[in-house]
Design a protein around this motif. Structure first.
Motif, PDB file in Angstrom:
ATOM      1  N   UNK A  66       0.834  -1.193   0.000  1.00 18.26           N
ATOM      2  CA  UNK A  66       0.000   0.000   0.000  1.00 18.26           C
ATOM      3  C   UNK A  66       0.878   1.256   0.000  1.00 18.26           C
ATOM      4  N   UNK A  67       0.525   2.255  -0.787  1.00 18.25           N
ATOM      5  CA  UNK A  67       1.287   3.509  -0.764  1.00 18.25           C
ATOM      6  C   UNK A  67       0.970   4.287   0.505  1.00 18.25           C
ATOM      7  N   UNK A  68       1.764   5.297   0.778  1.00 10.99           N
ATOM      8  CA  UNK A  68       1.488   6.148   1.932  1.00 10.99           C
ATOM      9  C   UNK A  68       0.429   7.195   1.619  1.00 10.99           C
ATOM     10  N   UNK A  69       0.343   7.575   0.325  1.00 13.23           N
ATOM     11  CA  UNK A  69      -0.654   8.552  -0.097  1.00 13.23           C
ATOM     12  C   UNK A  69      -1.327   8.091  -1.384  1.00 13.23           C
ATOM     13  N   UNK A  73      -8.050  11.068  -9.290  1.00 16.63           N
ATOM     14  CA  UNK A  73      -8.017  11.852 -10.528  1.00 16.63           C
ATOM     15  C   UNK A  73      -8.661  13.225 -10.353  1.00 16.63           C
ATOM     16  N   UNK A  74      -9.726  13.273  -9.560  1.00 17.24           N
ATOM     17  CA  UNK A  74     -10.465  14.533  -9.435  1.00 17.24           C
ATOM     18  C   UNK A  74     -10.417  15.132  -8.035  1.00 17.24           C
ATOM     19  N   UNK A  75     -10.225  14.329  -7.022  1.00 19.48           N
ATOM     20  CA  UNK A  75     -10.246  14.822  -5.644  1.00 19.48           C
ATOM     21  C   UNK A  75      -8.835  15.114  -5.153  1.00 19.48           C
ATOM     22  N   UNK A  76      -8.741  15.639  -3.941  1.00 18.77           N
ATOM     23  CA  UNK A  76      -7.443  15.943  -3.350  1.00 18.77           C
ATOM     24  C   UNK A  76      -6.726  14.678  -2.889  1.00 18.77           C
ATOM     25  N   UNK A  77      -5.423  14.775  -2.822  1.00 21.20           N
ATOM     26  CA  UNK A  77      -4.608  13.684  -2.312  1.00 21.20           C
ATOM     27  C   UNK A  77      -4.990  13.374  -0.865  1.00 21.20           C
ATOM     28  N   UNK A  78      -4.921  12.107  -0.492  1.00 14.39           N
ATOM     29  CA  UNK A  78      -5.225  11.744   0.893  1.00 14.39           C
ATOM     30  C   UNK A  78      -4.259  10.668   1.386  1.00 14.39           C
ATOM     31  N   UNK A  79      -4.134  10.577   2.700  1.00 10.18           N
ATOM     32  CA  UNK A  79      -3.100   9.744   3.312  1.00 10.18           C
ATOM     33  C   UNK A  79      -3.646   8.416   3.824  1.00 10.18           C
ATOM     34  N   UNK A  80      -2.934   7.330   3.498  1.00 12.77           N
ATOM     35  CA  UNK A  80      -3.140   6.035   4.142  1.00 12.77           C
ATOM     36  C   UNK A  80      -2.154   5.922   5.301  1.00 12.77           C
ATOM     37  N   UNK A  82       0.167   3.859   6.120  1.00  9.98           N
ATOM     38  CA  UNK A  82       0.398   2.596   6.826  1.00  9.98           C
ATOM     39  C   UNK A  82      -0.629   2.309   7.896  1.00  9.98           C
ATOM     40  N   UNK A  83      -1.767   2.991   7.826  1.00 12.29           N
ATOM     41  CA  UNK A  83      -2.834   2.755   8.799  1.00 12.29           C
ATOM     42  C   UNK A  83      -2.888   3.752   9.936  1.00 12.29           C
ATOM     43  N   UNK A  84      -1.963   4.700   9.976  1.00 13.25           N
ATOM     44  CA  UNK A  84      -1.916   5.622  11.115  1.00 13.25           C
ATOM     45  C   UNK A  84      -3.067   6.614  11.133  1.00 13.25           C
ATOM     46  N   UNK A  85      -3.773   6.739   9.996  1.00 17.41           N
ATOM     47  CA  UNK A  85      -4.923   7.642   9.985  1.00 17.41           C
ATOM     48  C   UNK A  85      -6.046   7.134  10.899  1.00 17.41           C
ATOM     49  N   UNK A  86      -5.937   5.887  11.321  1.00 20.74           N
ATOM     50  CA  UNK A  86      -6.899   5.348  12.296  1.00 20.74           C
ATOM     51  C   UNK A  86      -6.581   5.797  13.722  1.00 20.74           C
ATOM     52  N   UNK A  87      -5.383   6.357  13.928  1.00 18.77           N
ATOM     53  CA  UNK A  87      -4.941   6.736  15.269  1.00 18.77           C
ATOM     54  C   UNK A  87      -5.339   8.173  15.596  1.00 18.77           C
ATOM     55  N   UNK A  88      -5.176   8.520  16.854  1.00 19.57           N
ATOM     56  CA  UNK A  88      -5.283   9.912  17.288  1.00 19.57           C
ATOM     57  C   UNK A  88      -3.894  10.526  17.087  1.00 19.57           C
ATOM     58  N   UNK A  89      -3.628  10.960  15.869  1.00 18.04           N
ATOM     59  CA  UNK A  89      -2.282  11.412  15.487  1.00 18.04           C
ATOM     60  C   UNK A  89      -1.818  12.585  16.335  1.00 18.04           C
TER      61      UNK A  89
END
Length: 340
Positions: A66-69, A73-80, A82-89
């Motif tokens: 899996x990539x990090x980001x 094609x039409x929307x803004x870039x978003x972050x995966x 490595x799964x940390x987006x599930x955390x309270x960053x």
């Protein structure tokens, strides 16, 4: 002499790179790169500036390329990430520099058309089940550990890093990487294991066949056949000629290394968090017994009831309820533990 020259060139590259303008992605993370002859190790720091001195928290992500980001094609870039987006960053960033390393031979940012339904990077959009051949060859435990060590060596030299503490944690496959890093790197002070299998990886397949037969989802004859095929696959992973033809077996060989023996050798505080509805970590219930036998008191464990591998709640039919996630509380408990 050649090894010394390579080390000096790597050090020079790092020094020059750091002197350049920071590569900030999506106003969320700073990308760093460590270039080598056969590999470029990309990793991100979840921040946009380097004006605070904090210890490092290296999070080792799970399996699959899996990539990090993701770049739609039409929307803004978003972050995966490595799964940390599930955390309270933001909670983690109060105390640590959160670091995630990109998967080997996998771009940091990938367009949607080069992702399959599982968000894995695929070079050819017409072949959604075919991963990059170079990734398959690089997908083995020792390589992940080596890449992590190079990143930690780089970070240790940075003025914005507090080297008095070093947190290394991982989920699923990442728990295996985190284990080896903690085992071999004396700078690591705290180890976090999430959704880990104490006996490796391939044993899960065998236990799953047994469970399916016990619940009458399959016959015992089918389970017996599946178990024997699993044995054969594992034997093939130790055959050099077969590995040339089937390089994906190298991952099965390396990641099926039992972790329990490594855990018992590790002396630093170790935190084990797992869910009761996760076949991968079923055997974590046995782990405290081995620590008791060895008179070791450096293990803290947390059993999460009625959750699955990624800490989602489980419905009555046994399926994950993706509306009810618990990663934030799971990770925040770990962060509190590291601060004690």
């Amino acid at each position: 002499m050649k090894k010394l020259q390579t080390t000096l060139l790597l050090f020079l590259f790092i020094q020059i790179s750091f002197g350049q303008k920071l590569n900030v992605i999506n106003n969320q993370a700073i990308q760093f790169s460590i270039k080598q002859k056969k590999d470029t190790i990309n990793f991100i720091l979840i921040d946009t500036k380097l004006d605070e001195i904090k210890p490092v928290f290296l999070f080792c992500q799970g399996s699959l390329p899996m990539p990090l980001f993701v770049k739609p094609e039409t929307k803004n870039i978003w972050m995966i990430g490595g799964g940390i987006t599930n955390f309270d960053i933001n909670e983690i960033k109060k105390y640590y520099h959160l670091i995630v390393i990109s998967m080997p031979k996998t771009p940091v940012i990938v367009t949607e058309k080069h992702l399959n339904k599982s968000y894995c990077y695929i070079p050819n959009e017409k072949e959604p089940d075919e991963f990059d051949e170079e990734y398959v060859k690089a997908d083995f435990l020792e390589n992940y550990e080596s890449r992590a060590e190079k990143v930690l060596n780089f970070l240790r030299k940075q003025k914005w890093v507090d080297n008095s503490k070093l947190i290394v944690a991982g989920h699923s496959q990442g728990s295996k990487v985190a284990t080896l890093v903690a085992l071999n790197n004396k700078k690591v002070t705290h180890l976090g294991l999430f959704g880990a299998n104490p006996f490796g990886r391939i044993d899960q397949n065998i236990r799953e066949y047994r469970k399916n037969a016990e619940s009458k989802e399959i016959t015992w004859e089918a389970a017996n056949e599946g178990i024997e095929e699993t044995y054969q696959m594992y034997k093939d992973s130790y055959d050099k000629e077969t590995l040339i033809k089937k390089p994906y077996l190298l991952a099965w060989k390396s990641f099926s290394r039992p972790l329990l023996n490594d855990w018992l050798r590790i002396k630093i505080p170790t935190y084990l968090a797992y869910a009761t509805n996760d076949i991968a970590s079923d055997l974590c219930d046995l782990v405290p017994l081995f620590y008791i036998q060895k008179a070791k008191d450096n293990l803290t464990y947390k059993r999460y009831l009625n959750l699955e591998h990624n800490f989602f709640e489980v419905n009555e039919d046994g399926r994950a309820n993706y509306e009810k996630e618990h990663w934030k509380e799971v990770m925040n408990e770990f962060i509190k533990w590291t601060k004690k």
